[in-house]
Design a protein around this motif. Structure first.
Motif, PDB file in Angstrom:
ATOM      1  N   ARG A 487       0.852  -1.191   0.000  1.00  0.00           N
ATOM      2  CA  ARG A 487       0.000   0.000   0.000  1.00  0.00           C
ATOM      3  C   ARG A 487       0.892   1.247   0.000  1.00  0.00           C
ATOM      4  O   ARG A 487       1.734   1.417   0.876  1.00  0.00           O
ATOM      5  N   VAL A 488       0.674   2.092  -0.972  1.00  0.00           N
ATOM      6  CA  VAL A 488       1.554   3.244  -1.194  1.00  0.00           C
ATOM      7  C   VAL A 488       0.793   4.519  -0.873  1.00  0.00           C
ATOM      8  O   VAL A 488      -0.363   4.694  -1.285  1.00  0.00           O
ATOM      9  N   ARG A 489       1.460   5.413  -0.160  1.00  0.00           N
ATOM     10  CA  ARG A 489       0.928   6.749   0.133  1.00  0.00           C
ATOM     11  C   ARG A 489       1.980   7.776  -0.292  1.00  0.00           C
ATOM     12  O   ARG A 489       3.183   7.516  -0.231  1.00  0.00           O
ATOM     13  N   TYR A 490       1.464   8.960  -0.699  1.00  0.00           N
ATOM     14  CA  TYR A 490       2.341   9.994  -1.246  1.00  0.00           C
ATOM     15  C   TYR A 490       2.332  11.210  -0.325  1.00  0.00           C
ATOM     16  O   TYR A 490       1.321  11.540   0.299  1.00  0.00           O
ATOM     17  N   ARG A 491       3.484  11.873  -0.283  1.00  0.00           N
ATOM     18  CA  ARG A 491       3.574  13.151   0.432  1.00  0.00           C
ATOM     19  C   ARG A 491       4.745  13.946  -0.128  1.00  0.00           C
ATOM     20  O   ARG A 491       5.663  13.397  -0.772  1.00  0.00           O
ATOM     21  N   LEU A 492       4.708  15.258   0.136  1.00  0.00           N
ATOM     22  CA  LEU A 492       5.750  16.158  -0.356  1.00  0.00           C
ATOM     23  C   LEU A 492       6.907  16.201   0.635  1.00  0.00           C
ATOM     24  O   LEU A 492       6.703  16.211   1.850  1.00  0.00           O
ATOM     25  N   ALA A 493       8.111  16.263   0.093  1.00  0.00           N
ATOM     26  CA  ALA A 493       9.288  16.480   0.938  1.00  0.00           C
ATOM     27  C   ALA A 493       9.374  17.951   1.321  1.00  0.00           C
ATOM     28  O   ALA A 493       8.842  18.826   0.625  1.00  0.00           O
ATOM     29  N   GLU A 494      10.029  18.214   2.441  1.00  0.00           N
ATOM     30  CA  GLU A 494      10.137  19.585   2.911  1.00  0.00           C
ATOM     31  C   GLU A 494      10.956  20.411   1.936  1.00  0.00           C
ATOM     32  O   GLU A 494      11.923  19.942   1.341  1.00  0.00           O
ATOM     33  N   GLY A 495      10.564  21.687   1.781  1.00  0.00           N
ATOM     34  CA  GLY A 495      11.278  22.603   0.901  1.00  0.00           C
ATOM     35  C   GLY A 495      10.719  24.003   1.022  1.00  0.00           C
ATOM     36  O   GLY A 495       9.667  24.225   1.650  1.00  0.00           O
ATOM     37  N   ARG A 496      11.414  24.945   0.432  1.00  0.00           N
ATOM     38  CA  ARG A 496      11.000  26.350   0.483  1.00  0.00           C
ATOM     39  C   ARG A 496      11.149  26.947  -0.907  1.00  0.00           C
ATOM     40  O   ARG A 496      12.076  26.601  -1.651  1.00  0.00           O
ATOM     41  N   VAL A 497      10.240  27.880  -1.220  1.00  0.00           N
ATOM     42  CA  VAL A 497      10.260  28.617  -2.484  1.00  0.00           C
ATOM     43  C   VAL A 497      10.158  30.094  -2.143  1.00  0.00           C
ATOM     44  O   VAL A 497       9.168  30.525  -1.538  1.00  0.00           O
ATOM     45  N   ARG A 498      11.211  30.829  -2.481  1.00  0.00           N
ATOM     46  CA  ARG A 498      11.267  32.267  -2.210  1.00  0.00           C
ATOM     47  C   ARG A 498      10.979  32.562  -0.732  1.00  0.00           C
ATOM     48  O   ARG A 498      10.250  33.491  -0.386  1.00  0.00           O
ATOM     49  N   GLY A 499      11.552  31.726   0.153  1.00  0.00           N
ATOM     50  CA  GLY A 499      11.404  31.930   1.581  1.00  0.00           C
ATOM     51  C   GLY A 499      10.115  31.404   2.175  1.00  0.00           C
ATOM     52  O   GLY A 499       9.969  31.382   3.390  1.00  0.00           O
ATOM     53  N   ALA A 500       9.156  30.980   1.338  1.00  0.00           N
ATOM     54  CA  ALA A 500       7.875  30.463   1.835  1.00  0.00           C
ATOM     55  C   ALA A 500       7.893  28.941   1.774  1.00  0.00           C
ATOM     56  O   ALA A 500       8.573  28.346   0.934  1.00  0.00           O
ATOM     57  N   PRO A 501       7.175  28.260   2.659  1.00  0.00           N
ATOM     58  CA  PRO A 501       7.132  26.796   2.616  1.00  0.00           C
ATOM     59  C   PRO A 501       6.596  26.293   1.273  1.00  0.00           C
ATOM     60  O   PRO A 501       5.714  26.901   0.662  1.00  0.00           O
ATOM     61  N   LEU A 502       7.152  25.170   0.840  1.00  0.00           N
ATOM     62  CA  LEU A 502       6.710  24.582  -0.424  1.00  0.00           C
ATOM     63  C   LEU A 502       5.241  24.180  -0.357  1.00  0.00           C
ATOM     64  O   LEU A 502       4.531  24.233  -1.369  1.00  0.00           O
ATOM     65  N   SER A 503       4.772  23.803   0.815  1.00  0.00           N
ATOM     66  CA  SER A 503       3.379  23.367   0.951  1.00  0.00           C
ATOM     67  C   SER A 503       2.377  24.497   0.707  1.00  0.00           C
ATOM     68  O   SER A 503       1.185  24.223   0.524  1.00  0.00           O
ATOM     69  N   SER A 504       2.828  25.749   0.716  1.00  0.00           N
ATOM     70  CA  SER A 504       1.922  26.857   0.401  1.00  0.00           C
ATOM     71  C   SER A 504       1.796  27.093  -1.096  1.00  0.00           C
ATOM     72  O   SER A 504       0.978  27.895  -1.524  1.00  0.00           O
ATOM     73  N   TYR A 505       2.615  26.409  -1.898  1.00  0.00           N
ATOM     74  CA  TYR A 505       2.550  26.554  -3.349  1.00  0.00           C
ATOM     75  C   TYR A 505       1.836  25.377  -4.009  1.00  0.00           C
ATOM     76  O   TYR A 505       0.998  25.567  -4.885  1.00  0.00           O
ATOM     77  N   VAL A 506       2.208  24.134  -3.601  1.00  0.00           N
ATOM     78  CA  VAL A 506       1.628  22.944  -4.223  1.00  0.00           C
ATOM     79  C   VAL A 506       1.273  21.953  -3.132  1.00  0.00           C
ATOM     80  O   VAL A 506       1.766  22.039  -1.999  1.00  0.00           O
ATOM     81  N   SER A 507       0.422  20.984  -3.482  1.00  0.00           N
ATOM     82  CA  SER A 507       0.060  19.903  -2.570  1.00  0.00           C
ATOM     83  C   SER A 507      -0.137  18.636  -3.391  1.00  0.00           C
ATOM     84  O   SER A 507      -0.350  18.687  -4.607  1.00  0.00           O
ATOM     85  N   VAL A 508      -0.021  17.470  -2.717  1.00  0.00           N
ATOM     86  CA  VAL A 508      -0.188  16.186  -3.380  1.00  0.00           C
ATOM     87  C   VAL A 508      -1.259  15.389  -2.636  1.00  0.00           C
ATOM     88  O   VAL A 508      -1.316  15.411  -1.394  1.00  0.00           O
ATOM     89  N   GLN A 509      -2.108  14.713  -3.396  1.00  0.00           N
ATOM     90  CA  GLN A 509      -3.154  13.877  -2.816  1.00  0.00           C
ATOM     91  C   GLN A 509      -2.526  12.553  -2.358  1.00  0.00           C
ATOM     92  O   GLN A 509      -1.837  11.882  -3.122  1.00  0.00           O
ATOM     93  N   ALA A 510      -2.686  12.194  -1.091  1.00  0.00           N
ATOM     94  CA  ALA A 510      -1.961  11.082  -0.497  1.00  0.00           C
ATOM     95  C   ALA A 510      -2.279   9.752  -1.170  1.00  0.00           C
ATOM     96  O   ALA A 510      -1.406   8.890  -1.284  1.00  0.00           O
ATOM     97  N   GLU A 511      -3.495   9.533  -1.634  1.00  0.00           N
ATOM     98  CA  GLU A 511      -3.872   8.228  -2.173  1.00  0.00           C
ATOM     99  C   GLU A 511      -3.605   8.113  -3.661  1.00  0.00           C
ATOM    100  O   GLU A 511      -3.163   7.066  -4.133  1.00  0.00           O
TER     101      GLU A 511
END
Length: 950
Positions: A487-511
């Motif tokens: 069973r595979v689940r997806y998530r984003l690795a930590e990162g920053r874009v222009r000083g802002a968290p990467l999670s504020s720019y894109v997101s991935v659906q876990a399933e």
């Protein structure tokens, strides 16, 4: 006998104690070294392996430690309970290491549980357990009675298999005075005895001579060996046998069959009969050589009686003697060199091996320990090991001749559940000999498969100004395991874009792995977003893998060109403007200006083109399509207007295209003055004179008001100070007209202390100011106090008398004129008191050419810190020279100094106002000059302001 045995046991114990201590420090490096004497009985202690390896004996037993050896015979064993290394056989150094100076036996301790190997080296030290011995205990020699004195006859050498001091050390001869013994040292360091004839032989006197040769070693106690020599005296024999060669060298391969004749020696004798009959014998040979080779005494042929082995002996040396019937002989040396033949195949011994292994075993896990050996030497003994087939294992060289079979990568039971690993060893001989061994290994299943993405990396293109929540792309990963592990689940690795968290720019659906944009992107801010998506399975522990996703933002034409030159106009909505100068004599194509513009977009959206949209004189100027350069299309004519307005349109290549305009003002003029004139006339056409006059009037009024305010303020301050001094009551009636602060009372005595007199001359040029100290102006004595019934005269009452007493009533001015007037001429009602018995000078006024000066000489007194300070006589000169600005500063200083140092009495106020008016009249020219200068600079400022005004 008992003493010898006790000494031998003591030496063994000391050697054992010293040698065991050497092994401790080498345990940390995986190698143990011990030393024991030879001839120890079976089960004797060699070393404490458990202690040297920092392990408990129980740990060695539990981990399956055992001793293995490359030799077929096991000489050592590991005691299971104590962890001691003991002897498994009786050790005889002479048998184990024949003809080797340092005897070392090697074995290995293998710890099965850890798959580790520890090398052990045991040095067998020599003891004096062998006495020297001769090959023949009885020797017979024949000599002619005519043998010359001093003749030498080689004797058979004794052999002692011990080494060092325990080996053969000396020879000794006894039995007859006709012979003596001489010992020669050979090239190899061996001692060679020779029999020397010391006295002439006589067969009629003695037909035989009996001698005893004794050989001794250097042991404690020393051991000896003897041989009996019988010398027979013969009749005359003229010729001795002679070998065809002094040295015979033969190279023999080790695979020569037994019984082969290797060499035939030849010796000849010129005598006849019994004296010419030659026989051969081995004079010198080792025990091993005597066992391998046989010399035929009749024919002189050397035959092989035992198979050769290069690994047992590389070379052999024989000393052969040929002697005739008369006792004469000759000696030759035979050197046998054995050449190696590839007759031994490599031997592979599996010392330890695993039967099963988990598939999550890390790379480099030891699976088996192999020992590979080839008894050949040189290239024939060089062994190359390899694994057969494509297996996830590799060979790694370990200690000595050991190899480890280790995993080369992670195993996968889903692909192969069992392996049969074949190890092959081949030597370097020609032809090469090979051997192999097979290892069987079973793989145990675990969660060893991480999710695998469908692509090695992902990339997507997204147009800028996208809608929030837009789908970017979908990533996919599969896991080869089963059930929860798949069973595979997806998530984003930590990162920053222009000083802002990467999670504020894109997101991935876990399933599902769908990637969404959370905000609208702007190409000018973010052109590329790099991120990692991790896929994780449900195993314990969970395995995961990452994939790189590259999101490219596609540019849209959302930015208009920005003009950098000409600069932007100050007024909003005025576009872009600039002023350029072009001579009327310009040739066609002359560069007038260059419009510089940039576009924040990229690619085709940033490609700019320039067009001339509007011109005052069409056809006079043109604009480069891509360069933006404004050039003359033709030469200017006289009828062309002096001022031209050009409007340049800058467009990009986007769809739709965006544009910006730039306005240039080109003036046809030959000089900057003409340019300024043209711009000034065009910039302010309405009422230029009225505006300039208004500015000038305001400037003159402001300067005048400031000057009058300054004079009034200064006058008010001085009058206030003078009135305050008049309101203070005098200290006593003795001195009238003098402030009380000018004196200090000491024990009821009033006196002036330390009166000083100086003259100061000030002019407009500060570098010419001078101060002159008057001589004899200091009085250190107190004047006599007048009687109390007679009032003391006021200071200055006898001014006339004082003036009459001084010869310089009318002093000459500094410039040399004698028309200086005293201050009384200007101020007739003023009288200046001076201290008694102190010099004084009246004020004087000097008029010189080009300079009006006012000189005043007076005394000023003050007090401070509780003691009296006497006044000083000062001469102050006010000058009006040259330019008005110098006069203003000079007069201000003079007026300030005049009012500061002259506290005048009330009856001098009228004259003071008169002097102030005179000074004010002197300041009028200066004020006029300053006003003209200010007007001139204001004109410059107004002109520049009109030029810059669009």
């Amino acid at each position: 006998m008992c003493a010898a045995r006790e000494g031998r046991c003591g030496r063994r114990q000391r050697a054992l104690l010293c040698c065991v201590l050497v092994a401790a420090w080498e345990a940390a490096w995986g190698q143990l070294r011990y030393s024991v004497p030879e001839e120890l009985p079976k089960g004797s202690f060699v070393g404490d392996v458990a202690k040297d390896l920092a392990l408990q004996p129980a740990a060695l037993r539990d981990r399956g430690a055992r001793v293995v050896s490359a030799d077929r015979t096991r000489y050592f064993a590991l005691h299971a309970n104590s962890g001691h290394l003991v002897t498994a056989e009786r050790l005889d150094r002479e048998q184990l290491c024949r003809l080797v100076e340092r005897c070392v036996l090697r074995c290995e301790v293998i710890v099965e549980g850890e798959m580790k190997i520890y090398e052990i080296e045991v040095e067998i030290t020599d003891i004096n357990d062998n006495a020297p011995s001769f090959r023949e205990s009885e020797m017979e020699m024949r000599m002619s009675e005519f043998t010359a004195l001093g003749s030498r006859f080689p004797l058979a050498e004794a052999r002692d298999p011990d080494m060092g001091m325990n080996s053969l050390q000396s020879y000794e001869l006894s039995g007859d005075e006709h012979f003596s013994l001489s010992v020669q040292a050979g090239a190899d360091g061996e001692k060679r005895p020779e029999l020397v004839l010391a006295k002439a032989l006589d067969r009629e006197e003695a037909a035989f001579h009996e001698l005893v040769l004794r050989a001794s070693d250097g042991g404690e106690p020393a051991r000896t060996g003897t041989a009996r020599i019988r010398v027979s005296v013969l009749d005359a024999n003229d010729n001795a046998p002679v070998f065809s060669q002094a040295v015979y060298a033969v190279r023999v391969p080790e695979d020569v069959p037994v019984g082969s004749t290797l060499l035939t020696l030849t010796a000849t004798d010129a005598d006849d009969g019994l004296n010419g009959y030659v026989k051969y014998s081995l004079k010198k040979a080792t025990d091993l050589a005597s066992e391998i080779f046989h010399l035929d005494p009749e024919t002189g042929s050397i035959r092989l009686v035992r198979s050769l082995d290069f690994e047992e002996g590389v070379s052999y040396e024989l000393e052969v003697q040929a002697h005739d019937g008369g006792g004469l002989f000759d000696t030759a040396t035979v050197s046998m060199s054995v050449t190696d033949v590839n007759d031994n195949a490599p031997e592979i011994s599996v010392r330890s091996a695993l039967s099963e292994i988990s598939e999550d075993a890390p790379s480099g896990t030891v699976v088996a320990l192999l020992h590979v050996q080839d008894r050949d030497s040189g290239a024939n003994g060089e062994v190359r090991c390899s694994l057969v087939g494509d297996v996830p294992f590799r060979l790694r060289s370990s200690v000595g001749s050991y190899y480890s079979v280790v995993t080369a990568r992670e195993l996968d039971r889903e692909e192969v559940s069992e392996y049969n690993v074949t190890v092959r060893a081949a030597d370097g001989g020609s032809p090469s000999l090979r051997s192999s061994a097979v290892l069987a290994l079973r793989v145990l299943d675990v969660n060893d498969n991480a999710p695998v993405f469908a692509e090695a990396r992902y990339s997507a293109r997204l147009a800028e100004n996208n809608a929030e929540g837009a789908l970017v792309l979908t990533v996919r990963a599969w896991d080869a395991d089963w059930g929860q592990n798949a069973r595979v689940r997806y998530r984003l690795a930590e990162g920053r874009v222009r000083g802002a968290p990467l999670s504020s720019y894109v997101s991935v659906q876990a399933e599902t792995g769908a990637l969404y944009a959370l905000r609208s992107f702007d190409y000018e801010e973010v052109r590329e977003v790099g991120l990692w998506v991790r896929a994780e399975d449900g195993g314990a522990p969970a395995l995961s893998s990452n994939v790189s996703v590259r999101l490219l933002i596609v540019d849209e034409n959302d930015n208009a060109p920005q003009v950098l030159y000409p600069p932007a106009a100050a007024a909003p909505g005025a576009g872009w403007t600039g002023v350029e100068l072009t001579p009327r004599s310009a040739e066609p194509g002359a560069l007038v200006a260059k419009v510089v513009a940039v576009d924040a977009d990229a690619g085709q959206n940033a490609w700019l083109s320039y067009e001339l949209a509007k011109a005052t004189e069409p056809g006079l100027f043109r604009v480069g399509l891509h360069s933006g350069e404004v050039r003359t299309a033709r030469s200017p004519l006289a009828r062309d207007a002096p001022r031209h307005s050009l409007v340049v349109v800058v467009k990009d290549q986007g769809r739709p295209a965006l544009s910006a305009t730039a306005t240039l003002t080109v003036v046809l003029a030959e000089s900057v003055a003409e340019l300024l004139s043209e711009l000034g006339s065009a910039a302010a056409p309405a009422e230029p004179a009225g505006s300039l006059t208004r500015w000038l009037v305001l400037a003159v009024a402001a300067v005048s008001c400031l000057f009058l305010a300054f004079l009034l303020l200064l006058l008010a301050l001085r009058l206030r100070r003078w009135r305050r001094s008049q309101l203070l009551p005098p200290a006593s009636g003795a001195l009238r007209g003098v402030p009380a602060s000018h004196f200090v009372g000491i024990d009821g005595v009033r006196a002036f202390l330390h009166s000083y007199s100086h003259e100061v001359s000030l002019t407009a040029d500060s570098r010419k100011s001078q101060r002159r100290w008057a001589a004899d102006s200091c009085c250190n004595t107190l004047p006599a106090r007048p009687p109390p019934d007679k009032a003391a005269p006021l200071l200055g009452e006898d001014a006339a008398g004082a003036r009459g007493a001084q010869p310089d009533a009318l002093p000459v001015s500094r410039s040399g004129h004698r028309d200086a007037l005293p201050l009384g001429a200007c101020l007739p009602s003023c009288s200046f008191p001076f201290p008694p018995r102190s010099p004084s000078r009246p004020g004087r006024f000097a008029a010189e050419r080009g300079t009006a000066s006012l000189g005043i000489g007076l005394w000023v007194t003050g007090s401070g810190s509780g003691k009296l300070r006497s006044g000083s006589a000062a001469s102050v000169t006010l000058g009006v020279e040259g330019r008005g600005r110098e006069m203003v500063s000079t007069c201000n200083f003079a007026l300030d100094g005049l009012l500061t140092f002259f506290p005048l009495p009330g009856r001098c106020s009228f004259h003071l106002l008169t002097c102030i008016m005179q000074v004010f009249l002197l300041f009028l020219p200066v004020l006029s000059i300053c006003t003209l200068e200010i007007i001139r600079w204001l004109g410059y400022i107004i002109l520049i302001a009109h030029m810059l005004d669009p």
